[in-house]
Design an enzyme around this catalytic site. Sequence first.
Site, PDB file in Angstrom:
ATOM      1  N   LYS A 171      58.857  20.431  15.669  1.00 13.16           N
ATOM      2  CA  LYS A 171      59.325  19.323  14.819  1.00 13.16           C
ATOM      3  C   LYS A 171      58.795  19.466  13.396  1.00 13.16           C
ATOM      4  O   LYS A 171      59.533  19.297  12.417  1.00 13.16           O
ATOM      5  CB  LYS A 171      58.867  17.980  15.416  1.00 13.16           C
ATOM      6  CG  LYS A 171      59.145  16.771  14.511  1.00 13.16           C
ATOM      7  CD  LYS A 171      60.628  16.641  14.178  1.00 13.16           C
ATOM      8  CE  LYS A 171      60.884  15.623  13.074  1.00 13.16           C
ATOM      9  NZ  LYS A 171      60.563  14.271  13.436  1.00 13.16           N
ATOM     10  N   CYS A 219      59.649  12.134   6.445  1.00 11.97           N
ATOM     11  CA  CYS A 219      59.697  13.381   7.208  1.00 11.97           C
ATOM     12  C   CYS A 219      59.440  14.581   6.312  1.00 11.97           C
ATOM     13  O   CYS A 219      58.376  15.181   6.347  1.00 11.97           O
ATOM     14  CB  CYS A 219      61.050  13.510   7.920  1.00 11.97           C
ATOM     15  SG  CYS A 219      61.290  12.319   9.258  1.00 11.97           S
TER      16      CYS A 219
END
Length: 406
Positions: A201, A255
Amino acid sequence: MINVIGLGYIGLPTALMLASHGVEVVGTDYNRKLVDTLNEGRTTFKEEGLEELFREAREAGIRFTTEYRRTDTYIVSVPTPYDKFSKKVDAGYVVAAVKDVLKVCPKGATIIIESTISPGTVDKYIRPEIEAMGFRTGEDIHLVHAPERIIPGNMVYELLHNNRTIGADSREIGEKVKECYASFCRGEIVVTDIRTAEMTKVVENTFRAVNIAFANELARICRHDDMNVYEIIRICNMHPRVNILQPGPGVGGHCISVDPWFLVGDYPQLAKVIDESMKTNDSQPTFVLNRIYEIMQKEGITDNRKVGLYGLTYKENVDDYRESPTLQLLEAQERHLARPLKVYDPFIARDITANQYHDFDEFLEGIDLVVIMVKHDHIKRNWEKLKGKIILDCFNICPLEGTYHI
């Protein structure tokens, strides 16, 4: 039953998606006002398709509470901020949520962590806390990391269609959790170990951050020698193995602007390219500010009250302004210009910064220079209102002649 812990930008859509696909779900958040709002039948942020999904989930019986529930499966989706000095992840919210789960869960429960964490977080911070409370991981408590892969503005679609990664201590538990997500996910679901899931991720977002940094650096090089960066990128991208992204005013959100720093913080002597890329992206709002100042001088604008920033969110067509380039620019602007620039965003209904306007026409009144910081569809429908203005377009989307670019 699944108890989803944390009802923010990721936890709420996940809970709604599960509930709307036949899974019994209780959503838990310590923010009583947020929980009350949901129980009153109102969502807490804007998102394409969220209202319909919320309605379907309520009809399916989803419940919202401030209390943790006793069940065999938990999904933890709480914030994971990072320390801006050390660049390391702050796993405090995740650890606190897991400890609260352990107070109510039965032995054999599975705790699924969706929050983005740096590689090794489960082993360093979460597993020790579980064992310190007298539980054995892999026997009394099963740990899983299933990082989210969705982006604001397209969450509902991506929840349904994006591939997913399930990291688990055992294949058996991983497959069980896979079945849970397969209740709604149409993408491929890969089962692996926890450490790999943690890393993948972060690497995905780091890859994108490095690519954006290259485009931003290329824009600076082209600006230095008065070359058209957009034409150069267009021609280069005609090569079958080249895909350069477009430059912009900076990187925001929770993110791409944050996750790569986890690797820099954990591997400071190894993550050199990542470190420099993040520094490039973080300095892009200041680059845009300097560009604004150049244009002001060229156009004879001496009063920065004649300058307006269009867009406060970190990306188009959402109301999420976390780490937004505009807010970063305004912070830098305090060190360069005397008075705050005018700002407007059609998606932000409440005041979050000084000199903010909530009416587009009022915002444009008295402005000579408009800086397009976010490419909302709204601005694309209102080019006519910008005629006669000086425009700095940070995305190369404005069709009006004489527009400046970064």
